[in-house]
Every structure is written in C-alpha cells, then in structure tokens.
Design a protein around this motif. Structure first.
Motif: not given
Length: 600
Positions: A10-21, A29-39
């Motif tokens: 609900r509060n996650l940014s839609e900016a580009p970035g990197v996420y870590r599970m 567990l996992y590292v990934g990148k995204a153009k849109n973090l929320k999506r």
C-alpha cells in the motif's frame, strides 16, 4: 508474525529501485531490480505465480527491503553488486563470464593483433567474443599465417633493429624494420579485418585480384604468397562445423535440465562461421527451471558483451527472452526459435554438447561428493565444507616472499577469488611471520564483517605454521572456522601427507587412496603453484630493479625514462646496447654498463 504483503504494498514507492526478499534468520532470499518497485514487487503476491520455485520463495518471505534509486541504470548496477555480495538463494547466478577472449586490433600506425581478455577500451578494435581460448588462438594463428600482422608489444616494436623469428617463419611481414611499407601493411590489415568480420567472399576476391596482378607483373613469388593465402582461407572455410553461407552474427542458446542439473550452452556464430560453444551452469534455488536459467543468462551475459543481430533459443519462449532483454537492458534483438535447416543444425549441436556437459558435471559431482564425505568423516566435521581456502608461502632464500590464498568452492577451484600477499617487514626466511601477516590481512576483513567466511582453512606446513595460523584466528575471534595443516611427511611423497591439528591431537595420515586426501592435495597443489608463480614474478622484477639502482649514473630520472621507453623492467632487460643508446640521456658507455649489469 506473517508478512503482510497488502499493507506493505500500500505504501511502496513507484520509483525505480532494488528490492530484497528477506526470510528467517535474516537470510536474503532474492535480490531484484525494477523500473517501478510497486508494480514489480506486487507481481510476486498474485494468486498465480510463474513457477513452483517462486511460489516456494514467496512462502518464506518475512520482510521485503527496498532501495529507491534515481534511474534504471543505477538499479541495474546496485542489483548486480548486491547479488555478487549476498549470493541470494533464489537468484540464478552464473560463473563470472567476463573472461571471454577477444582478438584485439590496435589503433597504431602499424596495428598489432593480439589475444585479449579483460575490459574493452576505446580506440582499440575488438573481434569476438570467442567461446573459448582455443577458438580465439586458432583464428590468431590463421591471421598470422595469411596476413602476417605483427603481434609484438609496442616497446619491442619500437626498438627492433633486425627481424624477429616470426618473420623468418613467415608469420610477420616485419614492419618494425621497414620490410613492408605503411600502405601495404594497411592493406593487409583491411583484409584481415574483413576476415574477422566474416566477409570471406570479399577476402577471397581481394586476394585473387592481388594474385592476378602480381602474375601479370611477372612477380611470381608474390603471386605464390597470395595463392597460399587463398588456399589457407579455403581450408578454414572447409573445416567449419556449419557454414550458413551468409555473413551473419548469431548466438545460439540452448537450456537443458538432466538429473536436477541445468546447463545453458552458448554457441557463437560470427560471419556465418561456427566458433564452438561454452556451457554455463547456474547456481539456482530449489525448483528452478531451464527456461528461468536461460532468461537469467541472457540478462547477465549481454550486460558485458555485444548483442548479435539474432539469438536462436531452445528451452525458453523467444517472446520471454525478448521481453527480458527489453526490460532489463533496453536492448532490442531478433530472438527466434530454430527455423532454417542451418539454425536447427546449430541448435542440435548445442543441445548435444549441453547434454554431454551435464553428464560430465554429474560424474564430477559424484566424485567430489565422495571426497567431501570422506573428508568430513576423517576430520569429524559436522557438515561438508562448501568453501575451502588454502595458504602457502614461497620465497627463494628469503627473497621476494609471497603468500598465496586459493579458494575451492562448490566443487571446483574459484580462480576469480585467489589472492596473493606480498610479504614485507619480516626477517628473510621467516615463514611463520609471513604466515601470520597473510592470515591477518585476509581474515581481518572477515572479522570486520567484510570478507567471505570459509568453512575450512588448509595450511601448507607443519605444526609451527599451523600454530601461528591458529593464533591469528584466536586473536580475531574466528576459531569456529575449521583448520588443519597439510605436512608432506618424512619421505615428502604424495600420499604420505599428514594432517596437523591446531590442538594436541596426534597427526593423522589418511593414506594415498583416501578420497578426502585427494581433495586436499588438489587444493594444496594449486596453492603451491599460485605462490611460486607470484614469487618468481616478484623476484625477477626486484632483481632487475635493484641492478638498475646499483649502476653508477642511473638515478631516479634515468631509471624512470628507461622503464617508460621499454614498457617496464622486463623490456629494459630485453633491450640491446643499440636500443639503450636510443634512450635520451644514455650514451654508449652507460648503455654497455646497463646491458652488462642485467646480463652478467
């Protein structure tokens, strides 16, 4: 407490970035990148996921950490760094594949060709990558035989006074001493470039025209040279595995899974000429699919290597591969399944070689598993070591002391993580002091939470070396790491080694047939080879440098001038008296003194 994905998203940014599970016990567990973090992160928590492997990973998530960056490029760089550092279980990782060889063509007035690995620089033209060093060196040999381009370093080229052996065996046209002019040499370079670009018909046409022109001038020896070049070229084309008949660049990618082992095999076709293939084995979490591995390989490989005009893929949907290239790297490529008879032949060969590579891998894994089990039983380890590091000290009568640290990990030697330590500040021949310094430098970083922690440390040496090494681990608070010394025994024969414990236990002789000892010998011998190579290089450099410093009339300025002129101390040693005289500030008398000092 279970992870509340809905509240987090609900509060996650839609900016580009990197996420870590993040899972239990703070396991990444996992590292990934995204153009849109929320999506992107939201896609993991849909009712249907892409594979059982992803579903299993999602079930273990306890937290998701994110880092917002300014651009997709920054996200790509950060993701790459985090994956290499953290080695997440569910990322599909491949062995570092930046080491593909190239053929280099320099931008000098008389360009040189050379076999090359490493970062690509502007101003220099590179042909490749080649799937193996053998393929690159074969092409180098053909170029020398057909076009006689120089391969020597610039420092050697600028200081030659007579042709070298390569000219005598008809592998170089000797531009260094003016036996070919700039215009004719440039013409040879252009034809060689056409050959490397795969434009074989143009090469044949140009060589035929030259042969005809020489014959009309009654220059029959020159015409014979062109005739031999044409024959050599036709032999090369005849030996090709599969010739498409077109000047085209294609990469063929086949992913297969047998017995739980996934292989992605890359075959390279340049200028219609099949150059061979290279199998890659991913490190992947449970449930990984061959298709996942192929897509991951494409994303990683083409970050560092040029994308050919067409990719032929087997084992994943072309649309998925194309989408991955577009999203991750913003690259647009023609990605297709095999269509023509030639493409099907390429794919069939790559698939068969992938199968052979997997079968070899399974056999090797069984052998390594037996070795690890035997080593665990002999040493009383709770579980097989995944990472082994081995140290050795090498010097010549106390001169140029070097310590080596080699790494065995996940079934094989990991050369990208080898380290050498130039030892200083100890008494000559003090092996104990050298061992202390090397381990303190290596594991001081581990104690500070920066380096990778091994499961087992091997020390090439007896009780004294092991005692010193153990004291370093005690000072750093790392005694939970298993350690053992490998002593050669009284007779110093292979198979007679003894394992030396850091405590009061009696040395253990496993015997020459013991599978665990075979693994120890492999790692120990590699540490010994790596240390000796480093020591010899350091000793040679130190000896030449010290001899220069001892020559009357050679101060810091002239020493620097010599090194710059001849491209290093080794180049100074190779120079003749005449070569040395051409250096500013060096007269003949001083040149003779330098030569005699370095060759006495």
């Amino acid at each position: 407490m279970a992870f509340d994905a809905k509240e987090f998203l609900r509060n996650l940014s839609e900016a580009p970035g990197v996420y870590r599970m993040i899972g239990a016990d703070e396991e990444v567990l996992y590292v990934g990148k995204a153009k849109n973090l929320k999506r992107r992160v939201s896609s993991y928590f849909l009712r249907t996921v892409s594979s059982p492997r992803i579903a299993l990973m999602v079930s273990r998530i306890e937290r998701v950490d994110t880092t917002v960056v300014r651009s997709e490029t920054e996200a790509l760089i950060l993701e790459n760094n985090l994956i290499k550092t953290l080695k997440p279980r569910y990322n599909i990782l491949f062995r570092d594949d930046k080491s593909y060889p190239y053929i280099l063509l320099s931008g000098d007035a008389f360009p040189r060709i050379a076999y090359y690995r490493g970062a690509l620089d502007k101003g220099t033209r590179y042909f490749g990558p080649f799937p193996s060093s053998g393929a690159a060196r074969e092409s180098m040999t053909l170029l020398q035989r057909m076009f006689r381009l120089r391969t020597c370093e610039n420092s050697v080229f600028a200081n030659r006074s007579r042709p070298c052996l390569l000219h005598q065996i008809k592998r170089c046209s000797a531009p260094c001493v003016g036996l070919i002019d700039a215009e004719n040499y440039a013409r040879d370079v252009r034809v060689a470039t056409l050959f490397l670009d795969g434009r074989h018909s143009e090469v044949t046409d140009q060589l035929s025209a030259r042969m005809q022109g020489a014959a009309e001038r009654f220059a029959f020896e020159e015409a014979a040279i062109y005739r031999d070049q044409i024959r050599a070229l036709q032999t090369v084309l005849h030996k090709q595995f599969v010739d498409s008949g077109r000047d085209e660049d294609v990469d063929v990618l086949v992913a297969q899974e047998i017995g739980g082992v996934i292989c992605v095999n890359l075959a390279m076709v340049r200028g219609g000429r099949h150059l061979g293939d290279r199998p890659q084995f991913p490190q992947a979490g449970d449930g990984a699919l061959a298709a996942d591995a192929l897509v991951a390989f494409v994303e990683q490989h083409y970050q560092d290597h040029p994308l050919p005009a067409r990719l032929v893929v087997v084992g994943a949907q072309p649309d998925d591969v194309r989408a991955a290239l577009a999203e991750a790297l913003e690259l647009d490529a023609g990605v297709v399944a095999p269509r023509s008879a030639t493409e099907k032949a390429w794919a069939e060969m790559a698939g068969e070689n992938a199968k052979i590579a997997i079968e070899n891998r399974l056999r090797e894994a069984g052998r390594v598993s037996d070795q690890l089990d035997a080593l665990c039983a002999a040493m009383g380890l709770a579980e097989p070591p995944r990472r082994i590091e081995c140290f050795d000290i090498s010097h010549t009568m106390g001169e140029a002391t070097v310590a080596s640290c080699v790494v065995w990990e996940d079934g094989g030697m990991k050369k990208s993580e080898y380290r050498r330590f130039n030892i200083a500040g100890i008494e000559p021949g003090d092996d104990y002091g050298a061992m202390r310094q090397a381990l303190a430098r290596r594991y001081g970083k581990v104690a500070a939470g920066e380096g990778v922690r091994p499961d087992l440390i091997l020390i090439d040496g007896g009780k004294g070396q092991v005692g010193v090494a153990w004291s370093v681990l005690e000072e750093l608070g790392l005694t939970s790491i298993a350690m053992v010394g490998v002593a050669k025994g009284v007779e110093r024969k292979a198979g007679m080694e003894q394992l030396i414990w850091p405590d009061e236990r009696e040395p253990l002789a496993l015997g020459g047939e013991h599978a665990g000892l075979h693994l120890i010998q492999t790692v120990r011998d590699e540490a010994h080879r790596f240390a000796i190579t480093g020591m010899r290089a350091r000793r040679a450099k130190a000896r030449i440098g010290s001899r220069l410093d001892e020559i009357p009339g050679i101060g810091p300025i002239r020493r620097k001038k010599l090194i710059e002129t001849f491209g290093g101390l080794a180049g100074v040693k190779e120079a003749t008296v005449e070569d040395l005289c051409r250096t500013g500030g060096i007269n003949r008398k001083l040149a003779e003194e330098i030569y005699n000092a370095l060759h006495g």
